[in-house]
Design a protein around this motif. Structure first.
Motif, PDB file in Angstrom:
ATOM      1  N   ILE A 199     -70.297  23.567  22.670  1.00  0.00           N
ATOM      2  CA  ILE A 199     -70.264  24.760  21.810  1.00  0.00           C
ATOM      3  C   ILE A 199     -69.711  25.953  22.565  1.00  0.00           C
ATOM      4  CG2 ILE A 199     -71.735  26.412  20.594  1.00  0.00           C
ATOM      5  CD1 ILE A 199     -73.538  23.976  19.869  1.00  0.00           C
ATOM      6  N   MET A 200     -70.178  26.155  23.807  1.00  0.00           N
ATOM      7  CA  MET A 200     -69.688  27.283  24.613  1.00  0.00           C
ATOM      8  C   MET A 200     -68.181  27.188  24.822  1.00  0.00           C
ATOM      9  SD  MET A 200     -72.784  27.315  27.418  1.00  0.00           S
ATOM     10  CE  MET A 200     -71.768  28.156  28.637  1.00  0.00           C
ATOM     11  N   HIS A 201     -67.706  25.984  25.165  1.00  0.00           N
ATOM     12  CA  HIS A 201     -66.279  25.803  25.424  1.00  0.00           C
ATOM     13  C   HIS A 201     -65.472  25.933  24.133  1.00  0.00           C
ATOM     14  CE1 HIS A 201     -62.589  24.258  27.181  1.00  0.00           C
ATOM     15  NE2 HIS A 201     -62.501  23.390  26.190  1.00  0.00           N
ATOM     16  N   GLY A 202     -65.951  25.299  23.047  1.00  0.00           N
ATOM     17  CA  GLY A 202     -65.219  25.321  21.780  1.00  0.00           C
ATOM     18  C   GLY A 202     -65.130  26.688  21.154  1.00  0.00           C
ATOM     19  N   CYS A 203     -66.126  27.549  21.421  1.00  0.00           N
ATOM     20  CA  CYS A 203     -66.161  28.881  20.808  1.00  0.00           C
ATOM     21  C   CYS A 203     -65.821  29.999  21.791  1.00  0.00           C
ATOM     22  CB  CYS A 203     -67.543  29.144  20.212  1.00  0.00           C
ATOM     23  SG  CYS A 203     -68.017  27.963  18.939  1.00  0.00           S
ATOM     24  N   ASN A 204     -65.567  29.626  23.055  1.00  0.00           N
ATOM     25  CA  ASN A 204     -65.247  30.612  24.091  1.00  0.00           C
ATOM     26  C   ASN A 204     -66.344  31.684  24.189  1.00  0.00           C
ATOM     27  OD1 ASN A 204     -63.679  31.741  26.141  1.00  0.00           O
ATOM     28  ND2 ASN A 204     -62.534  33.051  24.727  1.00  0.00           N
ATOM     29  N   LEU A 205     -67.584  31.224  24.312  1.00  0.00           N
ATOM     30  CA  LEU A 205     -68.735  32.114  24.416  1.00  0.00           C
ATOM     31  C   LEU A 205     -69.425  31.917  25.755  1.00  0.00           C
ATOM     32  CD1 LEU A 205     -70.345  31.620  20.876  1.00  0.00           C
ATOM     33  CD2 LEU A 205     -68.927  33.544  21.622  1.00  0.00           C
ATOM     34  N   THR A 206     -70.091  32.964  26.213  1.00  0.00           N
ATOM     35  CA  THR A 206     -70.909  32.829  27.412  1.00  0.00           C
ATOM     36  C   THR A 206     -72.190  32.086  27.061  1.00  0.00           C
ATOM     37  OG1 THR A 206     -72.134  34.884  27.067  1.00  0.00           O
ATOM     38  CG2 THR A 206     -70.012  35.040  28.232  1.00  0.00           C
ATOM     39  N   GLU A 207     -72.923  31.646  28.061  1.00  0.00           N
ATOM     40  CA  GLU A 207     -74.175  30.942  27.806  1.00  0.00           C
ATOM     41  C   GLU A 207     -75.156  31.827  27.051  1.00  0.00           C
ATOM     42  OE1 GLU A 207     -77.676  28.489  30.230  1.00  0.00           O
ATOM     43  OE2 GLU A 207     -76.016  29.431  31.328  1.00  0.00           O
ATOM     44  N   THR A 208     -75.220  33.097  27.435  1.00  0.00           N
ATOM     45  CA  THR A 208     -76.135  34.038  26.765  1.00  0.00           C
ATOM     46  C   THR A 208     -75.744  34.223  25.305  1.00  0.00           C
ATOM     47  OG1 THR A 208     -76.523  35.226  28.847  1.00  0.00           O
ATOM     48  CG2 THR A 208     -77.054  36.386  26.799  1.00  0.00           C
ATOM     49  N   GLU A 209     -74.452  34.405  25.046  1.00  0.00           N
ATOM     50  CA  GLU A 209     -73.980  34.592  23.672  1.00  0.00           C
ATOM     51  C   GLU A 209     -74.241  33.348  22.822  1.00  0.00           C
ATOM     52  OE1 GLU A 209     -70.170  37.614  24.381  1.00  0.00           O
ATOM     53  OE2 GLU A 209     -69.919  35.441  24.600  1.00  0.00           O
ATOM     54  N   ALA A 210     -73.955  32.179  23.403  1.00  0.00           N
ATOM     55  CA  ALA A 210     -74.139  30.935  22.666  1.00  0.00           C
ATOM     56  C   ALA A 210     -75.609  30.697  22.348  1.00  0.00           C
ATOM     57  CB  ALA A 210     -73.573  29.764  23.462  1.00  0.00           C
TER      58      ALA A 210
END
Length: 276
Positions: A199-210
Motif C-alpha cells: 500500500i505504501m509503495h502503490g500510493c507513494n505514502l509514508t508509513e505514518t500517512e499510510a
C-alpha cells in the motif's frame, strides 16, 4: 375498450392532435375524429401504420392484454441490465422527442443514450415524493426525497459524520483507489489482500500517512485486517461490498460539484422530463 377509444387514448398519450395524426396517416382530422367517436372504423390495412405512428403495437390498438416480458439475467449482467431498463423506462414514460433526429423510437433512444455518454443527465423530481437521477454509468432512486424523514439529515449520527470526514481525506481516497483498481484488475472473485508495504509503495505514502489512512478505512469497514500466522505479516483485506457505498458517495459528490448541477423539477404526469 374499442379500437377508436384506444386510438384516442394513445394519441393523447403521444401528445398528438387529431390533425397531426391524420397528416401522418394521409387522412383528414375528421376521419380520425370519427374513429375515436366510433362513428366509423379505420381500414384494417391502416392499423399497422396507426400503431407505428403512435409507437404502440397492434395488441395495444385492439386492447389485448399482454403478459409482461420475463427476463433471465446472470449476476454479472444484472447491473447493466437494470441501468438500461431504467433509461428505457424513463424514455417511454416521457414525451420529449428531438425533431432533428429520426422519428423511430430506436433512433430517439439511441440519441438520448449518446447524450448521457457525453455527460448529460436525465431524471425527475416528483411533486409528492421521490427522485430519480440517471447518468452514463450511475443511477439512483430516492423514494424519501420531499418527505419529512430527510429532515433527519441535519441531525446526522457521529458515525455518519465520520464517514464523510474520512472520505474527504486525500490519503484515504488514494488507498481506496489503489485497492479498488488492483482488486478489479486481478479478476479474482474473492476480496483482495494487501500488505502495508504494498500500500505504501502503490500510493507513494509514508508509513505514518499510510497507517493513519488505513485506520480510517478500517473504521469505514472498507478494510479488514489480520496477521498471517505463517509469515507474521499484517494483511489488509479490501471489502468489495462496502466499497460500493463509498464509491457511490464519491460519485454523488462529483455530480453535485459539476456545473451546471442537475436539476429538473417535474410534476407527477411525467411529460417532457429531460435535462439536455
Amino acid at each position: 375498450m374499442s379500437i377508436g377509444k384506444n386510438i384516442a387514448k394513445y394519441r393523447k398519450a403521444a401528445g398528438m392532435t387529431q390533425e397531426e395524426l391524420g397528416t401522418s396517416l394521409g387522412v383528414t382530422n375528421q376521419a380520425v375524429s370519427k374513429w375515436e367517436s366510433e362513428v366509423s372504423m379505420p381500414d384494417i390495412l391502416l392499423l399497422p401504420q396507426i400503431a407505428s405512428v403512435l409507437g404502440i403495437s397492434l395488441e395495444d390498438i385492439y386492447g389485448i392484454a399482454r403478459e409482461p416480458a420475463k427476463h433471465t439475467v446472470s449476476a454479472d449482467d444484472f447491473p447493466a441490465f437494470c441501468h438500461k431498463q431504467l433509461i428505457e423506462l424513463f424514455y417511454y414514460n416521457t414525451k420529449m422527442r428531438f425533431t432533428h433526429i429520426g422519428s423511430t423510437d430506436k433512433e430517439q433512444l439511441d440519441y438520448q443514450i449518446r447524450k448521457l455518454m457525453e455527460g448529460c443527465r436525465i431524471g425527475c423530481i416528483s411533486n409528492t415524493q421521490g427522485a430519480v437521477v440517471i447518468t452514463e454509468d450511475f443511477a439512483f432512486a430516492d423514494l424519501a426525497y420531499k418527505s419529512e424523514s430527510h429532515a433527519e439529515l441535519t441531525r446526522m449520527t457521529q458515525e455518519s459524520e465520520y464517514v464523510l470526514m474520512y472520505l474527504s481525506d486525500r490519503n484515504v481516497r488514494k488507498i481506496l483507489y489503489f485497492q479498488y483498481i488492483s482488486a478489479i484488475r486481478s479478476s479474482k472473485e474473492h476480496n483482495a489482500e494487501f500488505t502495508p508495504e504494498e500500500i505504501m509503495h502503490g500510493c507513494n505514502l509514508t508509513e505514518t500517512e499510510a497507517n493513519a489512512a488505513l485506520r480510517c478505512l478500517r473504521e469505514l469497514r472498507l478494510n479488514e485486517v489480520y496477521t498471517d500466522h505463517k509469515t507474521k505479516t499484517k494483511k489488509y483485506v479490501f471489502q468489495y461490498a462496502n466499497a460500493v457505498y463509498a464509491l457511490a458517495i464519491c460519485k454523488l459528490a462529483g455530480l453535485l460539484s459539476e456545473d451546471p448541477v442537475w436539476a429538473v423539477v417535474r410534476d407527477t404526469s411525467m411529460i417532457s422530463d429531460y435535462a439536455f
